[in-house]
Enzyme design. Sequence first.
Site: not given
Length: 513
Positions: A46, A101, A145, A191, A332, A334, A406, A449, A465
Amino acid sequence: MAKVAAWLMVFLFFWEHYSSVVCLSEFTRDDFPADFVFGAGTSAFQYEGAWAEDGKSPSIWDTFTHEGWVGGRTADMASDGYHKYKGDIKLMSDTGLEAYRLSISWPRLLPNGRGAVNPKGLMYYNNVIDELIKHGIQPHVTLHHLDVPQVLQDEYGGWLSPKIIDDFKELADVCFKEFGDRVSYWTTMNEPNINSLASFDYGFFPPRRCSHPYGANCSGGNSAVEPYITVHNYILAHSAAAELYRKKYQTIQKGQIGINIYTIWFTPLTNSTEDAMATKRALDFILGWILNPILFGEYPDSMKKNAGSRLPFFSYLESQRVKGSCDFIGINYYFALYVADDPVIDKIGPRDSSSDMFAKFTAYKNVPPVSRILPPTALINDFESLWKLLNYLKKTYRNPPIFVHENGYGFGVIDTMNDVGRTYFLSGFIRSVLDSIRNGVDVRGYFIWTFVDAFELLSGYSTRFGLYHVNFEGSGHERTPKFSAYWYHNFLKNGTSIKIENNGKQWESARSE
């Protein structure tokens, strides 16, 4: 001094003009333990770009985006971190980050998935780690990842095959050997729970495998069994890497190794016993799917019962190797969801791993629940939910060390440079972490994140983000600090307090449960 003064003047300007959003609950960096770390993160695919430079081979995500599955957008350049890492690390230092990270691109370091190490890839990660150390920033490194080398996907199906366990162990060995003298915090994978659902049940992540009626436009697959198979291989690969590290490197390098999972806090939609039981099943299927084997050596009983023979089993030796194979857990986080019982799900035919929960989910009580776990269109500022999650992990899993890897704000948000909403969101969850620590939860770090805007897996460049804005349209991919960057800087470096607006009852109600 001039630069610091300029940062402070800009921050005070924004703070004065947006002071209406804050009041009441207040805390500073000094309220956290001295060894607690604050940071931010990105991932290789990413952030780095340079998708075909210096010997890197394609990952399954390169193939996926080039086929047009993210609206025609690719991460060929992403944030251009491969070329701009030095400037970014200088920004991290200026911001006050104590840790960063990052992840290793498997196809950049081992273009064939195994065997010969790519010298240019090795040099890049050595340079990044050295630059972080130079600026006093802890590197927290994730080995994998999502970006499986395409060559391994083509050869044996990637995570569908147990062959990947040895190849992942080889990747880990290279990283421990080459970087372990400077890296003290290793996360094996990011994840595995949600990736298995997205890639092998719903089919909207590569390699796009699913089966009717649980996914569409898939290249093949079986939603009833493949998510369970891939998670099983993830867990065995994690334990193999952890065992290698502990036997060969940990005594000398004195680092720690853990695993990361995607987390959601689930709350019963009603006060019924049925919804409470459905909520427990949801926690087992999303959190316990990974954590029960890693910490206790077996899958949750509810998974064994509902999935039956479709759920792989650990041999006695495997169970002993998997059990206790982490020094910490990375989460992580959210959003939270409400859970309702779904007793009639069998009527739609053979179940998949999601429908094995016999549960439906909704972000809001006045919205009908659905049978899929998907991010809500808008983030819910339910700060208590992270407190509840962390305390659930403490109680259920014997208080393991935890890093919040995250936590970020961006789903469905039209971003602006004056992202006061992001600071409000992050402030509430940071306070939730602090309250958890005060309640005895062993939380050791918090990462936003993302540090800079990056290629987001579900939305490409339309969702941002980052603390720093990236000009994706410009050839230079220029970085510009958002309001949130100044806010984080002042919290970390200038001792500025964070103030949270709430109704005076929010935190007390959380503590009383």
